[in-house]
Design an enzyme around this catalytic site. Structure first.
Site, mmCIF file in Angstrom:
data_model
loop_
_atom_site.group_PDB
_atom_site.id
_atom_site.type_symbol
_atom_site.label_atom_id
_atom_site.label_comp_id
_atom_site.label_asym_id
_atom_site.label_seq_id
_atom_site.Cartn_x
_atom_site.Cartn_y
_atom_site.Cartn_z
ATOM 1 N N ASP A 1 0.846 -1.191 0.000
ATOM 2 C CA ASP A 1 0.000 0.000 0.000
ATOM 3 C C ASP A 1 0.882 1.241 0.000
ATOM 4 O O ASP A 1 1.820 1.351 0.804
ATOM 5 C CB ASP A 1 -0.901 -0.001 1.234
ATOM 6 C CG ASP A 1 -1.996 1.046 1.130
ATOM 7 O OD1 ASP A 1 -2.489 1.276 0.016
ATOM 8 O OD2 ASP A 1 -2.363 1.624 2.163
ATOM 9 N N ARG B 1 -6.651 3.967 13.736
ATOM 10 C CA ARG B 1 -5.718 5.090 13.873
ATOM 11 C C ARG B 1 -5.029 5.136 15.231
ATOM 12 O O ARG B 1 -3.863 5.549 15.322
ATOM 13 C CB ARG B 1 -6.448 6.417 13.614
ATOM 14 C CG ARG B 1 -7.052 6.548 12.239
ATOM 15 C CD ARG B 1 -6.012 6.485 11.149
ATOM 16 N NE ARG B 1 -6.600 6.751 9.830
ATOM 17 C CZ ARG B 1 -5.953 6.641 8.683
ATOM 18 N NH1 ARG B 1 -4.684 6.250 8.673
ATOM 19 N NH2 ARG B 1 -6.551 6.908 7.546
#
Length: 406
Positions: free
Chosen positions: A121, A232
């Site tokens: 990614d 996160r």
């Protein structure tokens, strides 16, 4: 040159007309254990292997239960099969033979279309990287010193790439807020999305041999949509110094349809102007750059919250592939590499909640009166996209959807 039209009524003026012909793998309720390669045409899925047999040109590549053999066959085979499918779906003489092989999309169960070999990614949007830099390093230069010199990425977990519709279980991990003395362990409180575009590798490469940018079309079979789910708070605590790990590896969702690279010729655009001269192996200014004009849309519980424009991406798929193999790393059939979050310059074009809500400070308002800083249990996220095709046609990518489970 005018694009040929299909004899199938629902394919007329459809984003899944003969100008597109994306590939997937499907089964039906009547035969749930039998997975077949399908090609989306209008409101139907065509049994590709059955179509080849009906046309008198059976292909073992289309009779497989995965796209793997087709991906490995290489571009000449891809082009030949695409030409055959186009001919069968535009020539009236094939109508009677192919019509029984058309399954309504609503009756098809879609599966992960290929076995993912490796997953990488990237972090290729300047707007996304700048926003995150401003959130986490206020008052400092938002981009890291290396950002405009190379496409930054991380190596993800291939085994947790799942097809659209697969539920996403809220992940657990270590979390530590800045005010906490020590970390604790539990479910993420900051579950996020990342709207991305993925590139599916077909033709492998040899270990020790880098793939240059002009090899992009020889190795990449097609394009899909990706949601790189992100925890996160887990990510923030673990990522120094080696980068994302458990905050990313619990699930990555992909759309079930792989749009062939040939279908995107009319979507090619130049990337944004670069203010730092790239090193020669990444310099695409003298060739035909692989920027793509893909318009994305992100919906949260059915409500559109963002429209990210892929054309704004600083680094192209060809540059990402060149960077991924620059050290001699080999490609394998089924490798998937994703663009990283797609974000534009305006708030309504940001492709992740951490940007849309500015790290939770400005929650998104939904039509039912609720707000979201990050995802709650039972929230459903859907990403769709379109691109321009020939003669004013539209290319559809389908969707990638996931619902959050506790």
């Amino acid at each position: 040159m005018t694009t040929a039209r299909s004899w199938l009524a629902s394919a007329q003026d459809s984003p899944f007309g003969v100008h597109n012909l994306p590939y997937g793998v499907f089964s039906t309720a009547a035969r749930p254990g039998r997975r077949r390669i399908g090609v989306r045409i209008g409101d139907f899925v065509l049994d590709a292997g059955g179509a080849a047999r009906a046309a008198g040109v059976p292909s073992v590549l289309l009779d497989a239960d995965s796209l793997g053999p087709l991906l490995a066959a290489g571009r000449p085979a891809w082009a030949q099969i695409r030409a055959g499918l186009t001919a069968w779906l535009t020539d009236e003489t094939y109508r009677n033979a192919l019509s029984p092989l058309l399954v309504p999309v609503a009756e098809a169960t879609m599966h992960l279309p290929f076995e993912v070999a490796d997953y990488v990614d990237f972090y290729a949007s300047e707007h996304h990287a700048t926003n995150l830099g401003r959130i986490f390093r206020p008052g400092a230069e938002p981009l890291t010193p290396n950002w405009k010199h190379l496409p930054i990425g991380y190596h993800g977990r291939a085994g947790t790439v799942v097809v659209s519709g697969t539920p996403v279980v809220r992940p657990h991990g270590q979390r530590k807020a800045p005010t906490d003395a020590v970390p604790d362990f539990g479910p993420t409180r900051r579950l996020d999305i990342e709207a991305e575009v993925g590139f599916v590798v077909g033709t492998p490469s040899e270990l020790g041999t880098p793939v240059p940018m002009d090899g992009f079309a020889e190795h990449v079979f097609g394009v899909c949509l990706v949601n790189d789910w992100s925890a996160r708070d887990i990510q923030a605590w673990e990522y120094v110094p080696l980068g994302p790990f458990l905050g990313k590896s619990f699930a990555t969702s992909v759309s079930p349809w792989i749009v062939p690279l040939e279908a995107l010729e009319h979507a090619r655009v130049a990337p944004p102007a670069r203010d730092v001269e790239p090193l020669p192996y990444l310099d695409d200014r003298g060739g035909e750059p692989w920027g793509l004009d893909i318009a994305m849309e992100v919906r949260l519980n059915g409500h559109t919250v963002s429209r990210p424009p892929f054309a704004t991406m600083y680094w192209t798929g060809a540059q990402q592939l060149a960077q991924m193999t620059a050290n001699g790393a080999s490609l394998r059939t089924g490798d998937l590499f994703a663009s990283g979050t797609v974000s534009g310059p305006a708030k309504e074009t940001r492709g992740a909640l951490i940007e849309l809500t500015w790290n939770g400070e400005d929650p998104v308002k939904l039509p039912d009166g609720s707000t979201r800083a990050f995802l709650e249990n039972d929230d459903e996220v859907t990403i769709t996209a379109t691109a321009p095709g020939p003669d004013g046609a539209v290319i559809g990518f389908g969707e990638v959807t996931g619902r959050v489970l506790p």
